[in-house]
Scaffold this motif. Structure first.
Motif, PDB file in Angstrom:
ATOM      1  N   PRO A  10      14.557  41.526 -89.715  1.00  0.00           N
ATOM      2  CA  PRO A  10      13.243  41.585 -90.364  1.00  0.00           C
ATOM      3  C   PRO A  10      12.826  40.240 -90.969  1.00  0.00           C
ATOM      4  CG  PRO A  10      14.481  43.540 -90.898  1.00  0.00           C
ATOM      5  CD  PRO A  10      15.420  42.611 -90.176  1.00  0.00           C
ATOM      6  N   ALA A  11      13.760  39.539 -91.558  1.00  0.00           N
ATOM      7  CA  ALA A  11      13.448  38.231 -92.135  1.00  0.00           C
ATOM      8  C   ALA A  11      13.022  37.239 -91.051  1.00  0.00           C
ATOM      9  CB  ALA A  11      14.636  37.693 -92.910  1.00  0.00           C
ATOM     10  N   SER A  12      13.589  37.374 -89.856  1.00  0.00           N
ATOM     11  CA  SER A  12      13.258  36.444 -88.773  1.00  0.00           C
ATOM     12  C   SER A  12      11.813  36.595 -88.303  1.00  0.00           C
ATOM     13  CB  SER A  12      14.218  36.615 -87.592  1.00  0.00           C
ATOM     14  OG  SER A  12      13.919  37.792 -86.859  1.00  0.00           O
ATOM     15  N   VAL A  13      11.194  37.731 -88.586  1.00  0.00           N
ATOM     16  CA  VAL A  13       9.783  37.937 -88.257  1.00  0.00           C
ATOM     17  C   VAL A  13       8.936  38.003 -89.523  1.00  0.00           C
ATOM     18  CG1 VAL A  13      10.126  38.948 -85.977  1.00  0.00           C
ATOM     19  CG2 VAL A  13      10.141  40.431 -87.986  1.00  0.00           C
ATOM     20  N   ASP A  14       9.500  37.456 -90.604  1.00  0.00           N
ATOM     21  CA  ASP A  14       8.807  37.331 -91.893  1.00  0.00           C
ATOM     22  C   ASP A  14       8.333  38.675 -92.445  1.00  0.00           C
ATOM     23  OD1 ASP A  14       7.985  35.774 -94.047  1.00  0.00           O
ATOM     24  OD2 ASP A  14       5.954  35.519 -93.237  1.00  0.00           O
ATOM     25  N   PHE A  23       6.510  48.930 -89.037  1.00  0.00           N
ATOM     26  CA  PHE A  23       6.004  48.351 -87.787  1.00  0.00           C
ATOM     27  C   PHE A  23       6.719  48.966 -86.584  1.00  0.00           C
ATOM     28  CE2 PHE A  23       6.076  45.225 -84.381  1.00  0.00           C
ATOM     29  CZ  PHE A  23       4.730  44.921 -84.264  1.00  0.00           C
ATOM     30  N   ALA A  24       8.044  49.020 -86.627  1.00  0.00           N
ATOM     31  CA  ALA A  24       8.832  49.556 -85.510  1.00  0.00           C
ATOM     32  C   ALA A  24       8.543  51.041 -85.292  1.00  0.00           C
ATOM     33  CB  ALA A  24      10.322  49.326 -85.754  1.00  0.00           C
ATOM     34  N   PHE A  25       8.360  51.790 -86.375  1.00  0.00           N
ATOM     35  CA  PHE A  25       8.026  53.207 -86.241  1.00  0.00           C
ATOM     36  C   PHE A  25       6.667  53.366 -85.558  1.00  0.00           C
ATOM     37  CE2 PHE A  25       6.285  57.230 -87.913  1.00  0.00           C
ATOM     38  CZ  PHE A  25       7.238  58.087 -87.404  1.00  0.00           C
TER      39      PHE A  25
END
Length: 68
Positions: A10-14, A23-25
């Protein structure tokens, strides 16, 4: 280990964990709808002719280059 499993991506996509989960859901729900449309299209080709591909294209546009 916990950080790598739950927080690194999650941190890698801020995003926070919760933002990323939401978002993923949302993406998974869209894919579920696309799968249903594709299934119905397989049974009755005149139905949902472009629905699944349109959803996939929108998902790709939203996810392409995230976090770069």
């Amino acid at each position: 280990m916990i950080t790598r499993l739950f927080l690194s991506h999650p941190a890698s996509v801020d995003e926070s964990y919760a933002e990323h989960a939401r978002f993923a859901f949302g993406i998974s729900l869209q894919l579920f709808v696309a799968a249903g449309a594709a299934l119905l299209h397989a049974l009755v080709p005149a139905l949902f002719e472009k629905t699944a591909s349109g959803i996939v294209a929108r998902i790709h546009a939203r996810t392409h280059n995230r976090g770069r």
